[in-house]
Design an enzyme around this catalytic site. Structure first.
Site, PDB file in Angstrom:
ATOM      1  CG  ASP A  70      -0.330   0.281   2.540  1.00 32.06           C
ATOM      2  OD1 ASP A  70       0.921   0.375   2.603  1.00 32.06           O
ATOM      3  OD2 ASP A  70      -1.064   0.423   3.533  1.00 32.06           O
ATOM      4  CG  HIS A  71      -0.864   4.892   1.065  1.00 30.81           C
ATOM      5  ND1 HIS A  71      -2.114   4.317   0.908  1.00 30.81           N
ATOM      6  CD2 HIS A  71      -0.823   5.376   2.324  1.00 30.81           C
ATOM      7  CE1 HIS A  71      -2.806   4.472   2.021  1.00 30.81           C
ATOM      8  NE2 HIS A  71      -2.046   5.095   2.898  1.00 30.81           N
ATOM      9  CB  CYS A  94       0.514  -2.374   4.939  1.00 28.39           C
ATOM     10  SG  CYS A  94       0.299  -3.326   6.457  1.00 28.39           S
ATOM     11  CB  THR A 140       1.528  -2.445  11.073  1.00 28.04           C
ATOM     12  OG1 THR A 140       0.389  -2.918  10.339  1.00 28.04           O
ATOM     13  CG2 THR A 140       1.226  -1.086  11.684  1.00 28.04           C
ATOM     14  N   GLY A 141       2.475  -4.180   8.511  1.00 29.08           N
ATOM     15  CA  GLY A 141       2.504  -5.580   8.083  1.00 29.08           C
ATOM     16  C   GLY A 141       1.288  -6.343   8.602  1.00 29.08           C
ATOM     17  N   GLY A 155      -2.056  -5.232   8.792  1.00 26.61           N
ATOM     18  CA  GLY A 155      -3.259  -5.100   7.954  1.00 26.61           C
ATOM     19  C   GLY A 155      -3.220  -6.029   6.761  1.00 26.61           C
ATOM     20  CG  HIS A 195       8.150 -25.620  12.188  1.00 27.88           C
ATOM     21  ND1 HIS A 195       8.442 -25.496  13.532  1.00 27.88           N
ATOM     22  CD2 HIS A 195       9.159 -26.354  11.655  1.00 27.88           C
ATOM     23  CE1 HIS A 195       9.587 -26.124  13.800  1.00 27.88           C
ATOM     24  NE2 HIS A 195      10.044 -26.651  12.677  1.00 27.88           N
ATOM     25  CG  HIS A 211       6.262 -29.131  11.086  1.00 32.52           C
ATOM     26  ND1 HIS A 211       6.010 -28.590  12.326  1.00 32.52           N
ATOM     27  CD2 HIS A 211       7.543 -29.588  11.119  1.00 32.52           C
ATOM     28  CE1 HIS A 211       7.092 -28.685  13.073  1.00 32.52           C
ATOM     29  NE2 HIS A 211       8.045 -29.299  12.370  1.00 32.52           N
ATOM     30  NE  ARG A 237       1.899 -30.270  15.196  1.00 33.27           N
ATOM     31  CZ  ARG A 237       3.093 -30.523  15.729  1.00 33.27           C
ATOM     32  NH1 ARG A 237       4.171 -29.889  15.323  1.00 33.27           N
ATOM     33  NH2 ARG A 237       3.208 -31.427  16.672  1.00 33.27           N
TER      34      ARG A 237
HETATM   35  C1  RB5 Z   1      -1.858   3.095   6.273  1.00 32.00           C
HETATM   36  O1  RB5 Z   1      -1.777   4.349   6.827  1.00 32.00           O
HETATM   37  C2  RB5 Z   1      -1.701   2.036   7.360  1.00 32.00           C
HETATM   38  O2  RB5 Z   1      -2.810   2.027   8.181  1.00 32.00           O
HETATM   39  C3  RB5 Z   1      -1.471   0.676   6.756  1.00 32.00           C
HETATM   40  O3  RB5 Z   1      -0.341   0.721   5.951  1.00 32.00           O
HETATM   41  C4  RB5 Z   1      -1.206  -0.484   7.681  1.00 32.00           C
HETATM   42  O4  RB5 Z   1      -0.258  -0.160   8.636  1.00 32.00           O
HETATM   43  C5  RB5 Z   1      -2.372  -1.155   8.227  1.00 32.00           C
HETATM   44  O5  RB5 Z   1      -2.245  -2.218   8.860  1.00 32.00           O
END
Ligand code: RB5
Length: 150
Positions: A8-9, A66, A68-69, A71, A99, A134, A137
């Site tokens: 994403d951006h 994204c 945080t990774g 989302g 695993h 594994h 599972r």
């Molecule tokens: C975008 O601003 C942010 O919310 C997205 O990239 C991500 O971190 C969501 O999980």
């Protein structure tokens, strides 16, 4: 092996760093964008486009990014057959392949530096699934996805 990549951006710079890294290593990839720092995209679409290519078999693994990774991993894990792991450390990136037979690596540009991210890419792409106990599972995860795990 062909790798699907998308972001994403909030993760365009990290996606570009990973794209160039794959290029340098001669790893085939399909870039599902975004393609410009000014472009906006909600993160579920990054997961959708990259994971569709994994589902179809066009790509064997995916890397979705994204801020945080988290989302992108939540969205990716809604898709049938996708086992997405949000990783920020080497051990998890290695063992989620070994695993869990993870087929999608998720990372957050606002969480980890580029150097670590590229290390995680390398270990994720080079670690095989161990199978054996594994596999049972992973089959349970698949049964859970079908609503058949008792
Ligand atoms: C975008 O601003 C942010 O919310 C997205 O990239 C991500 O971190 C969501 O999980």
């Amino acid at each position: 092996m062909k790798v699907a990549i998308a972001c994403d951006h909030a993760a365009f710079r990290l996606k570009e760093a990973i794209r160039l890294h794959l290029e340098e290593k001669g790893v085939a990839y399909h870039d599902f964008g975004i393609y410009d720092a000014g472009e906006k995209r909600d993160y579920p679409y990054a997961s959708l486009y990259a994971c569709r290519a994994v589902q179809s078999g066009d790509c064997s693994l995916g890397i979705v990014l994204c801020g945080t990774g988290v989302g992108v991993s939540m969205a990716a894990n809604k898709m049938a057959g996708i086992r997405a792991a949000c990783c920020g450390d080497f051990f998890s990136a290695k063992y989620t392949r070994a695993h869990n037979d993870a087929n999608v690596l998720c990372m957050g540009e606002r969480v980890i530096g580029e150097g670590l991210a590229l290390e995680l890419v390398d270990v994720f792409l080079s670690t095989p699934f161990e199978g054996g106990r594994h596999a049972r599972r992973v089959a349970q995860i698949e049964a859970l996805e079908r609503g058949e795990l008792e």
